[in-house]
Scaffold this active site. Structure first.
Site, PDB file in Angstrom:
ATOM      1  N   ASP A  83      -1.630  15.381   8.016  1.00 26.23           N
ATOM      2  CA  ASP A  83      -1.403  13.992   8.401  1.00 26.23           C
ATOM      3  C   ASP A  83      -2.734  13.247   8.442  1.00 26.23           C
ATOM      4  OD1 ASP A  83      -0.001  11.766   9.296  1.00 26.23           O
ATOM      5  OD2 ASP A  83      -0.136  12.338  11.398  1.00 26.23           O
ATOM      6  N   ASP A 105      -5.399   9.203   3.348  1.00 20.42           N
ATOM      7  CA  ASP A 105      -5.291   7.850   3.894  1.00 20.42           C
ATOM      8  C   ASP A 105      -6.504   7.026   3.478  1.00 20.42           C
ATOM      9  OD1 ASP A 105      -4.941   5.541   5.279  1.00 20.42           O
ATOM     10  OD2 ASP A 105      -4.857   6.451   7.272  1.00 20.42           O
ATOM     11  N   GLY A 182       0.808   5.506  18.273  1.00 18.43           N
ATOM     12  CA  GLY A 182       0.657   5.641  19.716  1.00 18.43           C
ATOM     13  C   GLY A 182       1.873   5.162  20.490  1.00 18.43           C
ATOM     14  N   HIS A 214       5.001   5.803   9.200  1.00 19.83           N
ATOM     15  CA  HIS A 214       4.161   6.365  10.254  1.00 19.83           C
ATOM     16  C   HIS A 214       4.388   5.571  11.545  1.00 19.83           C
ATOM     17  CE1 HIS A 214       1.173   8.985   8.002  1.00 19.83           C
ATOM     18  NE2 HIS A 214       1.939   8.491   7.046  1.00 19.83           N
ATOM     19  N   ASN A 257       7.594   9.866  10.583  1.00 21.46           N
ATOM     20  CA  ASN A 257       6.641  10.617  11.399  1.00 21.46           C
ATOM     21  C   ASN A 257       6.903  10.408  12.884  1.00 21.46           C
ATOM     22  OD1 ASN A 257       5.531  11.040   8.880  1.00 21.46           O
ATOM     23  ND2 ASN A 257       3.447  10.543   9.507  1.00 21.46           N
ATOM     24  N   ILE A 258       6.879  11.501  13.632  1.00 24.32           N
ATOM     25  CA  ILE A 258       7.118  11.448  15.074  1.00 24.32           C
ATOM     26  C   ILE A 258       6.072  12.299  15.779  1.00 24.32           C
ATOM     27  CG2 ILE A 258       8.759  11.972  16.930  1.00 24.32           C
ATOM     28  CD1 ILE A 258      10.996  11.565  14.789  1.00 24.32           C
ATOM     29  N   SER A 260       4.131  10.680  19.150  1.00 22.01           N
ATOM     30  CA  SER A 260       4.039  10.246  20.553  1.00 22.01           C
ATOM     31  C   SER A 260       5.251  10.675  21.373  1.00 22.01           C
ATOM     32  CB  SER A 260       3.876   8.720  20.630  1.00 22.01           C
ATOM     33  OG  SER A 260       2.646   8.315  20.080  1.00 22.01           O
TER      34      SER A 260
END
Length: 312
Positions: A83, A105, A182, A214, A257-258, A260
């Site tokens: 990631d 990225d 976040g 994301h 995407n997970i 937090s």
């Protein structure tokens, strides 16, 4: 079953109108909780490792934990993904160590530099049987080594996606349509909203191409309240509504995407045990509760948000 790439996963997800969950991992209990849920629900799965996780747990330890999880999971397809790789070197290191997918990225760079860097990673990855996720647009928020201010965030420009995909040869594309890294995604009183108009235009321009979201944690208020009960200051934590994510999963978005949400669930479980049983000093007593919270959360995401139950 050995680790797999995301190629077949995403093809099935696009055609089936669901998304595959990409869950960030940091230790054994988190991996066990995620994989346990996916195995029970027969869901394909992506375990992803951030640069921060590699520094914390050591790349070798994490890789071996994931390999153990693959053995225990049976016949569900599992991909191991980097990631937010920030440069060619970290992507190369992960590819060489057996990752089946990496993200480069380059969103902080100019469009041309992003293309150059992404293509460099793609060329190396494809030569070694690995797939690559690129990114266009900048998500706001803070998570591990990713830190983008609201002022610097920008939506993905649909007019750039065709050229980017064609020139880089990338296998999937992360876009910015209103999600944020976040738990503190929005200002108090601000209403979360995804730009489905941008998503639809991107899908029109590159039909059939897998899109990634994301910063897509929903920030479960159940866990927020539990942490606050024991002194955690999360009063302003606001996530993306799950119905918006489910809508995205039913379109071109093949990977969500997970991270937090996992942290909140794990921490809430541990705080609960330690606050109610101050004399406890056996880590197994509280880590197993955190693990169960992870499993419960991931099961919910698979069934209610991703729609990937039974798709393994």
């Amino acid at each position: 079953m050995a680790l797999v790439t995301t190629t077949e996963m995403f093809k099935k997800a696009y055609e089936g109108g669901y998304a595959v969950g990409a869950f960030n991992v940091n230790n054994m209990e988190i991996i066990q909780g995620i994989v346990g849920a996916a195995a029970e629900l027969k869901s394909p799965l992506i375990l992803q490792v951030s640069a921060g996780a590699r520094k914390y747990a050591n790349p070798t330890y994490l890789k071996k934990l994931v390999e153990a999880a693959v053995i225990e999971a049976g016949d569900i397809p599992i991909a191991l993904h980097l990631d937010h790789g920030e440069d060619f070197e970290i992507c190369k290191a992960c590819i060489d160590s057996g990752f089946t997918s990496v993200m480069i990225d380059g969103s902080k760079h100019s469009f041309e530099e992003n293309i150059r860097l992404t293509k460099q990673v793609v060329d190396y990855a494809h030569a070694h049987g690995c797939v690559v996720e690129g990114e266009l647009g900048k998500l706001a928020g803070i998570e591990d080594d990713v830190n983008v201010s609201a002022e610097d965030a920008s939506y993905t420009n649909p007019a750039e996606v065709e050229e980017f995909v064609k020139r880089t040869g990338v296998d999937s594309l992360a876009i910015a349509i209103g999600t944020s890294h976040g738990a503190f995604k929005f200002k108090p009183g601000q209403k979360p909203q995804l730009r489905f108009d941008i998503l639809e235009e991107i899908e029109r321009r590159i039909p059939g191409f897998p899109i990634v979201l994301h910063g897509a944690s929903s920030v479960s208020q159940e866990y927020v309240k539990e942490i606050q009960q024991y002194g955690g200051n999360l009063a302003d934590a606001i996530g993306i509504p799950e119905e918006m994510l489910r809508q995205a999963a039913s379109s071109a978005v093949c990977k969500i995407n997970i991270d937090s949400d996992l942290r909140l669930a794990f921490t809430a479980g541990i705080r609960n045990v330690l606050s109610n049983n101050p004399a406890v000093f056996d880590p197994r007593s509280y880590l197993k509760v955190g693990r169960e919270n992870i499993k419960t959360l991931v099961s919910h995401k698979i069934k209610e948000v991703l729609g990937s139950e039974g798709q393994a």
